[in-house]
Design an enzyme around this catalytic site. Structure first.
Site, PDB file in Angstrom:
ATOM      1  N   LYS A 149       1.940   2.202  -5.007  1.00 19.08           N
ATOM      2  CA  LYS A 149       2.547   1.658  -6.237  1.00 19.08           C
ATOM      3  C   LYS A 149       1.715   1.992  -7.470  1.00 19.08           C
ATOM      4  CE  LYS A 149       2.273  -2.420  -4.354  1.00 19.08           C
ATOM      5  NZ  LYS A 149       1.946  -2.080  -2.968  1.00 19.08           N
TER       6      LYS A 149
ATOM      7  N   GLY B  89      -4.746  -4.224  -3.601  1.00 17.98           N
ATOM      8  CA  GLY B  89      -5.745  -3.173  -3.816  1.00 17.98           C
ATOM      9  C   GLY B  89      -4.973  -1.963  -4.305  1.00 17.98           C
ATOM     10  N   HIS B  90      -5.082  -1.666  -5.593  1.00 16.15           N
ATOM     11  CA  HIS B  90      -4.254  -0.633  -6.217  1.00 16.15           C
ATOM     12  C   HIS B  90      -5.116   0.543  -6.654  1.00 16.15           C
ATOM     13  CE1 HIS B  90      -0.739  -3.605  -7.203  1.00 16.15           C
ATOM     14  NE2 HIS B  90      -1.005  -3.490  -5.927  1.00 16.15           N
TER      15      HIS B  90
ATOM     16  N   ASP C 119       0.807  -1.223   0.000  1.00 19.23           N
ATOM     17  CA  ASP C 119       0.000   0.000   0.000  1.00 19.23           C
ATOM     18  C   ASP C 119       0.841   1.274   0.000  1.00 19.23           C
ATOM     19  OD1 ASP C 119      -2.218  -1.671   0.103  1.00 19.23           O
ATOM     20  OD2 ASP C 119      -2.303  -1.605   2.295  1.00 19.23           O
TER      21      ASP C 119
ATOM     22  N   GLN D  17       1.826  -6.036  -3.218  1.00 16.14           N
ATOM     23  CA  GLN D  17       2.299  -6.180  -1.831  1.00 16.14           C
ATOM     24  C   GLN D  17       3.606  -5.374  -1.670  1.00 16.14           C
ATOM     25  OE1 GLN D  17       1.256  -9.502  -3.432  1.00 16.14           O
ATOM     26  NE2 GLN D  17      -0.656  -8.542  -2.885  1.00 16.14           N
TER      27      GLN D  17
HETATM   28  P1  GDP Z   1      -0.773   0.374  -3.581  1.00 15.87           P
HETATM   29  O1  GDP Z   1      -1.394  -0.904  -3.119  1.00 15.87           O
HETATM   30  O2  GDP Z   1       0.692   0.434  -3.284  1.00 15.87           O
HETATM   31  O3  GDP Z   1      -1.062   0.697  -5.020  1.00 15.87           O
HETATM   32  O4  GDP Z   1      -1.426   1.526  -2.701  1.00 15.87           O
HETATM   33  P2  GDP Z   1      -2.983   1.656  -2.264  1.00 15.87           P
HETATM   34  O5  GDP Z   1      -3.766   2.081  -3.426  1.00 15.87           O
HETATM   35  O6  GDP Z   1      -3.423   0.447  -1.529  1.00 15.87           O
HETATM   36  O7  GDP Z   1      -2.868   2.782  -1.158  1.00 15.87           O
HETATM   37  C1  GDP Z   1      -2.303   4.018  -1.404  1.00 15.87           C
HETATM   38  C2  GDP Z   1      -3.345   5.091  -1.079  1.00 15.87           C
HETATM   39  O8  GDP Z   1      -2.705   6.330  -0.997  1.00 15.87           O
HETATM   40  C3  GDP Z   1      -4.394   5.236  -2.148  1.00 15.87           C
HETATM   41  O9  GDP Z   1      -5.591   5.630  -1.560  1.00 15.87           O
HETATM   42  C4  GDP Z   1      -3.845   6.367  -3.024  1.00 15.87           C
HETATM   43  O10 GDP Z   1      -4.862   7.067  -3.720  1.00 15.87           O
HETATM   44  C5  GDP Z   1      -3.201   7.233  -1.992  1.00 15.87           C
HETATM   45  N1  GDP Z   1      -2.012   7.999  -2.419  1.00 15.87           N
HETATM   46  C6  GDP Z   1      -1.019   7.642  -3.286  1.00 15.87           C
HETATM   47  N2  GDP Z   1      -0.066   8.593  -3.315  1.00 15.87           N
HETATM   48  C7  GDP Z   1      -0.461   9.564  -2.467  1.00 15.87           C
HETATM   49  C8  GDP Z   1       0.112  10.801  -2.049  1.00 15.87           C
HETATM   50  O11 GDP Z   1       1.210  11.195  -2.438  1.00 15.87           O
HETATM   51  N3  GDP Z   1      -0.590  11.521  -1.125  1.00 15.87           N
HETATM   52  C9  GDP Z   1      -1.800  11.119  -0.630  1.00 15.87           C
HETATM   53  N4  GDP Z   1      -2.404  11.895   0.256  1.00 15.87           N
HETATM   54  N5  GDP Z   1      -2.366   9.976  -1.018  1.00 15.87           N
HETATM   55  C10 GDP Z   1      -1.705   9.203  -1.902  1.00 15.87           C
HETATM   56  P1  IMO Z   2      -1.018  -4.165  -2.237  1.00 19.03           P
HETATM   57  O1  IMO Z   2      -0.583  -4.717  -3.579  1.00 19.03           O
HETATM   58  C1  IMO Z   2      -0.938  -4.574   2.076  1.00 19.03           C
HETATM   59  C2  IMO Z   2      -1.014  -8.654   3.675  1.00 19.03           C
HETATM   60  C3  IMO Z   2      -2.241  -9.090   4.451  1.00 19.03           C
HETATM   61  C4  IMO Z   2      -1.589 -10.050   5.425  1.00 19.03           C
HETATM   62  C5  IMO Z   2      -0.531 -10.740   4.575  1.00 19.03           C
HETATM   63  C6  IMO Z   2      -0.949 -12.073   3.982  1.00 19.03           C
HETATM   64  O2  IMO Z   2      -2.294  -3.425  -2.290  1.00 19.03           O
HETATM   65  O3  IMO Z   2       0.109  -3.400  -1.616  1.00 19.03           O
HETATM   66  P2  IMO Z   2      -2.555 -12.704   1.957  1.00 19.03           P
HETATM   67  O4  IMO Z   2      -4.006 -12.420   1.716  1.00 19.03           O
HETATM   68  O5  IMO Z   2      -1.651 -12.168   0.899  1.00 19.03           O
HETATM   69  O6  IMO Z   2      -2.270 -14.148   2.224  1.00 19.03           O
HETATM   70  O7  IMO Z   2      -2.212 -11.945   3.336  1.00 19.03           O
HETATM   71  O8  IMO Z   2      -0.225  -9.822   3.529  1.00 19.03           O
HETATM   72  N1  IMO Z   2      -1.277  -8.124   2.307  1.00 19.03           N
HETATM   73  C7  IMO Z   2      -1.199  -6.839   1.977  1.00 19.03           C
HETATM   74  N2  IMO Z   2      -0.966  -5.752   2.733  1.00 19.03           N
HETATM   75  N3  IMO Z   2      -1.094  -4.444   0.745  1.00 19.03           N
HETATM   76  C8  IMO Z   2      -1.298  -5.532  -0.036  1.00 19.03           C
HETATM   77  O9  IMO Z   2      -1.334  -5.473  -1.368  1.00 19.03           O
HETATM   78  C9  IMO Z   2      -1.412  -6.801   0.587  1.00 19.03           C
HETATM   79  N4  IMO Z   2      -1.637  -8.052   0.132  1.00 19.03           N
HETATM   80  C10 IMO Z   2      -1.547  -8.854   1.201  1.00 19.03           C
HETATM   81  O10 IMO Z   2      -2.851  -8.001   5.095  1.00 19.03           O
HETATM   82  O11 IMO Z   2      -0.927  -9.331   6.431  1.00 19.03           O
HETATM   83 MG    MG Z   3      -2.898  -1.561  -1.804  1.00 16.05          MG
END
Ligand code: GDP
Ligand code: IMO
Ligand code: MG
Length: 427
Positions: free
Chosen positions: A16, A40-41, A13, A224
């Site tokens: 990416k 979750g991207h 999270d 991840q």
């Molecule tokens: P990922 O799994 O690495 O793609 O990241 P996620 O989407 O799970 O979580 C990142 C969250 O941070 C999302 O809600 C993005 O919209 C938000 N985000 C990404 N870059 C920034 C930033 O520079 N500032 C803020 N405030 N939010 C950001």
């Molecule tokens: P993105 O791509 C954050 C975590 C789960 C748990 C562990 C194992 O959005 O960054 P799993 O379901 O993979 O067997 O769970 O990994 N986890 C993540 N945490 N971002 C993710 O994906 C994750 N995918 C799995 O919360 O701790």
């Molecule tokens: Mg994510």
């Protein structure tokens, strides 16, 4: 431009998808190579927000190809939901989405056993996303899995499902006292799903080989994060795939020389969702404040993300195991209101200085973070669009992070939207 891998360099999270979406402006093909619908991207462009679980974030760009590689574990139901969603948003996936015929399929046994195991583990639970990831990879390695190509041919699918039912239904009954899953229903349902995804199914490795030959530019989108990697992370509190840059090659079916640059995405602080050690976690009001301002709730499960200060031993480990060439630092805007910002420079463990998060869980548990305190800049930076527009104290903070990790800064992100991004150095 080079072929790039974008890797989470903390516990997932990191933002990416936002960085992938931005870099896609200069690329042709975007490839997911591991993980599954546990990811979750989030991508925000203008007033539209998308959350992808399986489809590469590059799909937002209407003229780019998106590829799901063999290293992914594919839930066809989730894939079709996402395809429908992007169709409704007028981002036509036809002709520009490919799914590897040798990617493994997440089946009802996998999601069910994932949840049953977690329930049974009680306090020792990993805190998985419940998407069947571990059980599916486990069947893959155990050579009893079902692959995407099998869904297109009953002769291939039937014996595999029957075998899987025999093994897993017994396990359901003996270990969990749970009802069996009817293999005939699974065969019917998954042949039907197979028909629906058939137009996208291909030999992805062959496609990428030709793309590279034609000089197309690739982005490999990691899911991840490095410290969730099954080998490099805080095992067993990890996911079940290799999340590191080296796996981009295995999980897409391209040679390792296809990759030129490795972007490590880090938040300007740290978060973790799920259980397991987190040395710089803030279990206090500051942690709450980071969660509130950073909107730190899981994009897949909606769970609270645990929050803490930037942890250099975590990012340094990511620099080493991925061979990071650039950092992409996200969410710098979230720190705007903090008077002081702490950074963990190293740990102290058993009276010794430790620079990298250790591989042994018990040792991680004995690591005490050592902090350096930096002054906050105290102003909203979400409107800044270049390095020079950032306040001097924000620049100093970024420079210190880069020094501590030993990797130069490529990109800085100051908000969720595509245009809230600044390029520092992409060479
Ligand atoms: P990922 O799994 O690495 O793609 O990241 P996620 O989407 O799970 O979580 C990142 C969250 O941070 C999302 O809600 C993005 O919209 C938000 N985000 C990404 N870059 C920034 C930033 O520079 N500032 C803020 N405030 N939010 C950001
Ligand atoms: P993105 O791509 C954050 C975590 C789960 C748990 C562990 C194992 O959005 O960054 P799993 O379901 O993979 O067997 O769970 O990994 N986890 C993540 N945490 N971002 C993710 O994906 C994750 N995918 C799995 O919360 O701790
Ligand atoms: Mg994510």
């Amino acid at each position: 431009m080079s072929n790039r891998v974008v890797i989470g360099s903390q516990w997932g999270d990191e933002g990416k998808a936002k960085i992938v979406d931005f870099l896609t402006l200069d690329a042709d093909v975007i490839v997911r190579f591991q993980g599954g619908a546990n990811a979750g991207h989030t991508v925000e462009v203008g007033d539209q927000k998308f959350v992808f679980h399986l489809i590469p974030s590059g799909i937002m760009h209407k003229d780019k190809m998106c590829v799901i590689g063999n290293g992914v574990v594919l839930d066809p139901i989730q894939t079709l939901l996402e395809i429908e969603d992007i169709r409704q948003k007028k981002l036509n996936p036809e002709g520009r989405l490919l799914i590897a015929n040798n990617a493994h399929v997440v089946l009802p046994w996998h999601t069910t056993v994932d949840k049953l195991k977690e329930e049974k583990a009680g306090e020792k639970a990993i805190g998985t996303t419940g998407r069947g990831i571990g059980p599916c990879y486990s069947d893959k390695v155990n050579r009893i899995g079902v692959r995407v190509g099998d869904l297109l041919d009953e002769k291939e699918l039937r014996p595999r499902i029957e075998n899987m039912a025999k093994i897993h239904n017994k396990e359901f009954e003996k270990m969990f006292n749970a009802p069996p899953i009817d293999p005939e229903k699974v065969i019917r349902d998954y042949l039907d799903l197979g028909k629906k995804i058939a137009p996208y199914v291909a030999d992805v490795s062959e496609y990428l080989f030709h793309s590279l030959k034609e000089g197309k530019k690739l982005i490999f989108e990691g899911a991840q994060g490095t410290i969730l990697d099954v080998d490099q992370g805080t095992y067993p509190f990890v996911t079940s795939s290799n999340t590191v840059a080296g796996y981009a090659s295995c999980g897409a079916g391209v040679g390792p020389k296809a990759i030129d640059q490795v972007f490590g995405v880090v938040k300007a602080y740290t978060t973790r969702v799920g259980n397991g050690p987190f040395p710089t976690e803030l279990n206090d009001e500051l942690g709450e404040e980071l969660r509130r301002i950073g909107n730190e709730f899981g994009a897949t499960t909606g769970r609270n993300r645990r929050c803490g200060w930037f942890d250099a031993p975590v990012a340094r480990k990511a620099a080493i195991v991925n061979g990071l060439t650039h950092l992409a630092i996200t969410k710098l805007d979230v720190l705007a209101t903090f008077d002081e910002i702490k950074v963990c420079t190293h740990y102290e463990c058993d009276g010794k200085k430790v620079d990298l998060i250790p591989n042994q869980l018990s040792k991680v548990g004995r690591c005490m973070p050592v902090y350096e305190t930096l002054p906050g800049w105290g102003s909203d930076i979400s409107g800044c669009r270049s390095w020079d527009e950032l306040p001097k104290l924000a620049q100093d903070y970024l420079i210190r992070l880069s020094e501590l990790v030993g990797v130069k800064i490529g990109i800085v992100s100051v908000g969720p939207k595509r245009d809230q991004t600044m390029v520092v150095d992409l060479n």
